[in-house]
Design a protein around this motif. Structure first.
Motif, PDB file in Angstrom:
ATOM      1  N   GLU A  36       0.832  -1.200   0.000  1.00 59.46           N
ATOM      2  CA  GLU A  36       0.000   0.000   0.000  1.00 59.46           C
ATOM      3  C   GLU A  36       0.872   1.257   0.000  1.00 59.46           C
ATOM      4  O   GLU A  36       0.597   2.210  -0.729  1.00 59.46           O
ATOM      5  CB  GLU A  36      -0.918  -0.008   1.228  1.00 59.46           C
ATOM      6  N   MET A  37       1.941   1.244   0.806  1.00 55.56           N
ATOM      7  CA  MET A  37       2.851   2.394   0.823  1.00 55.56           C
ATOM      8  C   MET A  37       3.513   2.573  -0.538  1.00 55.56           C
ATOM      9  O   MET A  37       3.654   3.699  -1.028  1.00 55.56           O
ATOM     10  CB  MET A  37       3.915   2.213   1.913  1.00 55.56           C
ATOM     11  N   ALA A  38       3.893   1.471  -1.164  1.00 55.74           N
ATOM     12  CA  ALA A  38       4.522   1.549  -2.485  1.00 55.74           C
ATOM     13  C   ALA A  38       3.538   2.088  -3.511  1.00 55.74           C
ATOM     14  O   ALA A  38       3.910   2.897  -4.382  1.00 55.74           O
ATOM     15  CB  ALA A  38       5.034   0.176  -2.906  1.00 55.74           C
ATOM     16  N   GLU A  39       2.282   1.678  -3.420  1.00 55.92           N
ATOM     17  CA  GLU A  39       1.265   2.190  -4.343  1.00 55.92           C
ATOM     18  C   GLU A  39       1.058   3.684  -4.140  1.00 55.92           C
ATOM     19  O   GLU A  39       0.913   4.435  -5.106  1.00 55.92           O
ATOM     20  CB  GLU A  39      -0.045   1.440  -4.143  1.00 55.92           C
ATOM     21  N   GLN A  40       1.043   4.114  -2.886  1.00 51.15           N
ATOM     22  CA  GLN A  40       0.891   5.542  -2.605  1.00 51.15           C
ATOM     23  C   GLN A  40       2.083   6.322  -3.145  1.00 51.15           C
ATOM     24  O   GLN A  40       1.919   7.398  -3.725  1.00 51.15           O
ATOM     25  CB  GLN A  40       0.727   5.778  -1.116  1.00 51.15           C
ATOM     26  N   GLN A  41       3.285   5.771  -2.951  1.00 52.70           N
ATOM     27  CA  GLN A  41       4.488   6.422  -3.470  1.00 52.70           C
ATOM     28  C   GLN A  41       4.427   6.495  -4.998  1.00 52.70           C
ATOM     29  O   GLN A  41       4.765   7.520  -5.587  1.00 52.70           O
ATOM     30  CB  GLN A  41       5.741   5.666  -3.022  1.00 52.70           C
ATOM     31  N   ALA A  42       3.989   5.417  -5.628  1.00 47.72           N
ATOM     32  CA  ALA A  42       3.877   5.411  -7.088  1.00 47.72           C
ATOM     33  C   ALA A  42       2.854   6.444  -7.551  1.00 47.72           C
ATOM     34  O   ALA A  42       3.072   7.137  -8.554  1.00 47.72           O
ATOM     35  CB  ALA A  42       3.495   4.022  -7.590  1.00 47.72           C
TER      36      ALA A  42
END
Length: 129
Positions: free
Chosen positions: A59-65
């Protein structure tokens, strides 16, 4: 009468031995089953905890993306404005902010520093080496 008492004691003792022979294995089997259920729950809980951790990291990676895509769209929009000449008053500020040298190429030092700091922000501490 003493023979009858002895026979009664032997019969009761035989019944008790038979009872223990049947009850004890069942009790042990139940104890093993309880232990097995406990171990299953323990391992399943550990797997769920890991799954939750990985889902949170995803989820954090998706938000960063999503943030990166938004920034890319912003830069693309600004590039179009500059190409059309609609933001000429901001040229010097933009060159300084983006780290572009006088030849129009990106300043390698500032882009490397930005890349390494962005990379460190997106990689979890336990995976950094």
């Amino acid at each position: 009468m003493s023979t009858g008492v002895i026979v009664a004691i032997v019969v009761v003792a035989a019944l008790l031995l038979l009872l223990f022979a049947v009850v004890m294995p069942r009790a042990r089997a139940k104890a093993r089953e309880r232990e097995l259920v406990q171990r299953r729950d323990e391992v399943a809980g550990a797997h769920r905890e890991r799954a939750d951790q990985r889902a949170a990291r995803a989820e954090m990676a998706e938000q960063q993306a999503a943030r990166e895509r938004a920034e890319a769209e912003l830069h693309e929009t600004r590039a179009r404005l500059h190409e059309r000449g609609l933001a000429d008053d901001e040229l010097d500020q933009e060159r300084e902010r983006l780290g572009v040298d006088t030849d129009g190429r990106p300043d390698d030092r500032s882009s490397r520093e930005r890349f390494s700091s962005e990379r460190d922000a997106t990689v979890p501490p336990e995976e950094r080496r």
